[in-house]
Write a protein that holds these residues in place. Structure first.
Motif, mmCIF file in Angstrom:
data_model
loop_
_atom_site.group_PDB
_atom_site.id
_atom_site.type_symbol
_atom_site.label_atom_id
_atom_site.label_comp_id
_atom_site.label_asym_id
_atom_site.label_seq_id
_atom_site.Cartn_x
_atom_site.Cartn_y
_atom_site.Cartn_z
ATOM 1 N N ALA A 135 45.208 42.099 39.802
ATOM 2 C CA ALA A 135 44.612 40.770 39.650
ATOM 3 C C ALA A 135 43.393 40.833 38.739
ATOM 4 C CB ALA A 135 44.201 40.217 41.017
ATOM 5 N N ARG A 136 43.180 39.753 38.022
ATOM 6 C CA ARG A 136 41.946 39.608 37.246
ATOM 7 C C ARG A 136 41.031 38.699 38.045
ATOM 8 N NH1 ARG A 136 40.949 36.176 31.893
ATOM 9 N NH2 ARG A 136 38.798 36.770 31.500
ATOM 10 N N ARG A 137 39.867 39.230 38.407
ATOM 11 C CA ARG A 137 38.936 38.455 39.218
ATOM 12 C C ARG A 137 38.085 37.537 38.364
ATOM 13 N NH1 ARG A 137 36.998 43.305 41.376
ATOM 14 N NH2 ARG A 137 34.916 42.457 41.187
ATOM 15 N N GLY A 138 38.045 37.790 37.080
ATOM 16 C CA GLY A 138 37.240 36.977 36.175
ATOM 17 C C GLY A 138 36.527 37.877 35.184
ATOM 18 N N GLY A 139 36.251 37.343 34.002
ATOM 19 C CA GLY A 139 35.550 38.139 32.988
ATOM 20 C C GLY A 139 36.289 39.427 32.722
ATOM 21 N N ASP A 140 35.562 40.537 32.837
ATOM 22 C CA ASP A 140 36.164 41.849 32.598
ATOM 23 C C ASP A 140 36.377 42.610 33.903
ATOM 24 O OD1 ASP A 140 33.532 42.327 33.232
ATOM 25 O OD2 ASP A 140 33.207 43.839 31.682
ATOM 26 N N GLU A 141 36.508 41.881 35.003
ATOM 27 C CA GLU A 141 36.691 42.509 36.314
ATOM 28 C C GLU A 141 38.121 42.323 36.805
ATOM 29 O OE1 GLU A 141 33.784 40.836 38.904
ATOM 30 O OE2 GLU A 141 32.102 41.721 37.814
ATOM 31 N N PHE A 142 38.695 43.421 37.246
ATOM 32 C CA PHE A 142 40.055 43.438 37.758
ATOM 33 C C PHE A 142 40.051 44.057 39.151
ATOM 34 C CE2 PHE A 142 40.399 43.423 33.199
ATOM 35 C CZ PHE A 142 41.517 42.680 32.910
ATOM 36 N N SER A 143 41.101 43.821 39.886
ATOM 37 C CA SER A 143 41.312 44.478 41.173
ATOM 38 C C SER A 143 42.771 44.887 41.273
ATOM 39 C CB SER A 143 40.988 43.540 42.343
ATOM 40 O OG SER A 143 39.606 43.355 42.472
ATOM 41 N N VAL A 144 42.992 45.943 42.024
ATOM 42 C CA VAL A 144 44.360 46.337 42.360
ATOM 43 C C VAL A 144 44.402 46.517 43.871
ATOM 44 C CG1 VAL A 144 46.204 48.026 42.089
ATOM 45 C CG2 VAL A 144 44.714 47.494 40.152
ATOM 46 N N LEU A 145 45.272 45.776 44.511
ATOM 47 C CA LEU A 145 45.484 45.904 45.950
ATOM 48 C C LEU A 145 46.679 46.820 46.147
ATOM 49 C CD1 LEU A 145 44.898 45.078 48.878
ATOM 50 C CD2 LEU A 145 46.377 43.094 48.519
ATOM 51 N N ALA A 146 46.413 48.014 46.633
ATOM 52 C CA ALA A 146 47.471 49.006 46.861
ATOM 53 C C ALA A 146 47.823 48.982 48.349
ATOM 54 C CB ALA A 146 47.003 50.385 46.426
ATOM 55 N N VAL A 147 49.000 48.479 48.669
ATOM 56 C CA VAL A 147 49.362 48.303 50.072
ATOM 57 C C VAL A 147 50.250 49.423 50.598
ATOM 58 C CG1 VAL A 147 49.078 45.809 50.096
ATOM 59 C CG2 VAL A 147 51.259 46.771 49.410
ATOM 60 N N ASP A 148 50.911 50.120 49.745
ATOM 61 C CA ASP A 148 51.800 51.205 50.169
ATOM 62 C C ASP A 148 51.112 52.520 49.820
ATOM 63 O OD1 ASP A 148 53.930 52.680 51.012
ATOM 64 O OD2 ASP A 148 55.124 52.350 49.199
ATOM 65 N N ILE A 149 50.183 52.955 50.702
ATOM 66 C CA ILE A 149 49.324 54.077 50.316
ATOM 67 C C ILE A 149 49.668 55.385 51.026
ATOM 68 C CG2 ILE A 149 47.387 52.621 49.635
ATOM 69 C CD1 ILE A 149 46.095 53.296 52.339
ATOM 70 N N ASP A 150 50.692 55.367 51.865
ATOM 71 C CA ASP A 150 51.095 56.621 52.497
ATOM 72 C C ASP A 150 51.551 57.603 51.425
ATOM 73 O OD1 ASP A 150 50.587 55.609 54.995
ATOM 74 O OD2 ASP A 150 52.646 54.955 55.335
ATOM 75 N N ASN A 151 51.063 58.819 51.540
ATOM 76 C CA ASN A 151 51.429 59.895 50.612
ATOM 77 C C ASN A 151 51.042 59.590 49.172
ATOM 78 O OD1 ASN A 151 52.679 61.291 52.783
ATOM 79 N ND2 ASN A 151 54.511 60.006 52.495
ATOM 80 N N ARG A 152 50.011 58.766 48.982
ATOM 81 C CA ARG A 152 49.521 58.509 47.629
ATOM 82 C C ARG A 152 48.119 59.099 47.501
ATOM 83 N NH1 ARG A 152 50.542 52.270 46.052
ATOM 84 N NH2 ARG A 152 50.112 52.983 43.964
ATOM 85 N N ASP A 153 47.880 59.747 46.397
ATOM 86 C CA ASP A 153 46.565 60.310 46.106
ATOM 87 C C ASP A 153 45.723 59.218 45.440
ATOM 88 O OD1 ASP A 153 44.334 61.641 45.158
ATOM 89 O OD2 ASP A 153 45.464 63.369 44.405
ATOM 90 N N LEU A 154 44.830 58.603 46.205
ATOM 91 C CA LEU A 154 44.058 57.473 45.697
ATOM 92 C C LEU A 154 43.067 57.882 44.617
ATOM 93 C CD1 LEU A 154 43.475 55.486 49.017
ATOM 94 C CD2 LEU A 154 45.247 55.161 47.277
ATOM 95 N N GLU A 155 42.538 59.097 44.721
ATOM 96 C CA GLU A 155 41.635 59.587 43.661
ATOM 97 C C GLU A 155 42.401 59.726 42.345
ATOM 98 O OE1 GLU A 155 38.382 60.108 43.581
ATOM 99 O OE2 GLU A 155 38.134 59.458 45.654
ATOM 100 N N ALA A 156 43.612 60.262 42.426
ATOM 101 C CA ALA A 156 44.430 60.404 41.221
ATOM 102 C C ALA A 156 44.793 59.025 40.675
ATOM 103 C CB ALA A 156 45.692 61.204 41.524
ATOM 104 N N LEU A 157 45.066 58.073 41.565
ATOM 105 C CA LEU A 157 45.395 56.717 41.122
ATOM 106 C C LEU A 157 44.197 56.071 40.429
ATOM 107 C CD1 LEU A 157 47.531 54.515 41.010
ATOM 108 C CD2 LEU A 157 46.803 53.775 43.303
ATOM 109 N N ALA A 158 43.006 56.298 40.963
ATOM 110 C CA ALA A 158 41.791 55.769 40.326
ATOM 111 C C ALA A 158 41.628 56.357 38.924
ATOM 112 C CB ALA A 158 40.562 56.067 41.188
ATOM 113 N N ARG A 159 41.886 57.661 38.781
ATOM 114 C CA ARG A 159 41.799 58.299 37.455
ATOM 115 C C ARG A 159 42.856 57.718 36.508
ATOM 116 N NH1 ARG A 159 40.861 62.743 40.685
ATOM 117 N NH2 ARG A 159 43.015 63.458 40.525
ATOM 118 N N ARG A 160 44.062 57.459 37.039
ATOM 119 C CA ARG A 160 45.115 56.872 36.202
ATOM 120 C C ARG A 160 44.738 55.481 35.737
ATOM 121 N NH1 ARG A 160 49.719 57.596 40.049
ATOM 122 N NH2 ARG A 160 50.389 55.602 39.184
#
Length: 196
Positions: A135-160
């Motif tokens: 989602a774009r929250r406005g201006g240059d700000e975005f969000s990603v809502l990750a709902v299926d996070i089992d077995n996901r490396d969130l740090e790696a996802l942030a880097r991606r």
């Protein structure tokens, strides 16, 4: 349509069998009028449905990038928070901000800035999971809502996500530090939209 056929057939039969010199013409005009009314209602209903779909899309998507907007993000967050914990409702919310984006608009123009925002939206969407909401929250700000996070490396996802922003910026405006800040919060029992 079945009702219209039945009504017009019945009306035609009654009018044709009635006495009078112009009964066939009268029946044909009446049947034609009924079909015109039915066709008008069908066109009006189809147009109304199409406009309702368009309005819903406009209400829940960012007009520039085409991804979800803040309203859609809040609705999805509310839905996820409404699920009880233990039912797979833990999620991560990524907050993403483009670094030095104001310089893009100031140095070049808003058209270049818009191209950057669209490219970032595309790259983030490509990196997000199938069930994630970008989602774009406005201006240059975005969000990603990750709902299926089992077995996901969130740090790696942030880097991606950060790398995706870098790729988008290098492709559209490499002159100004092509990077973005990415942070995330992992949901906990008792969280609300405000606390997140």
């Amino acid at each position: 349509i079945p009702y219209a056929i039945m009504v017009t057939t019945l009306a035609f039969g009654i009018l044709v069998t009635s006495d009078g010199p112009a009964q066939f013409a009268h029946a044909a005009v009446t049947v034609g009028a009924i079909w015109m009314i039915v066709a008008s209602f069908m066109v009006a209903e189809s147009t109304t449905r199409r406009l309702a779909r368009l309005n819903r899309r406009l209400a829940y998507s960012d007009p520039l990038t085409g991804i979800a907007n803040t309203r859609r993000l809040r609705e999805q967050l509310t839905a996820v928070l409404a699920k009880g914990f233990g039912e797979g409702s833990t999620f991560a919310l990524f907050a993403i901000d483009l670094d030095n984006f104001k310089l893009v608009n100031d140095t070049f123009d808003h058209t270049t800035g818009d191209r950057v925002l669209c490219a970032v939206a595309d790259e983030l969407s490509a990196e997000a999971g199938h069930f994630d909401l970008v989602a774009r929250r406005g201006g240059d700000e975005f969000s990603v809502l990750a709902v299926d996070i089992d077995n996901r490396d969130l740090e790696a996802l942030a880097r991606r996500f950060a790398d995706a922003i870098g790729r988008a910026r290098m492709r559209t405006c490499p002159q100004i530090s092509p990077s973005g800040s990415v942070a995330y919060v992992l949901s906990q029992s008792g969280d609300t939209i405000a606390s997140i």
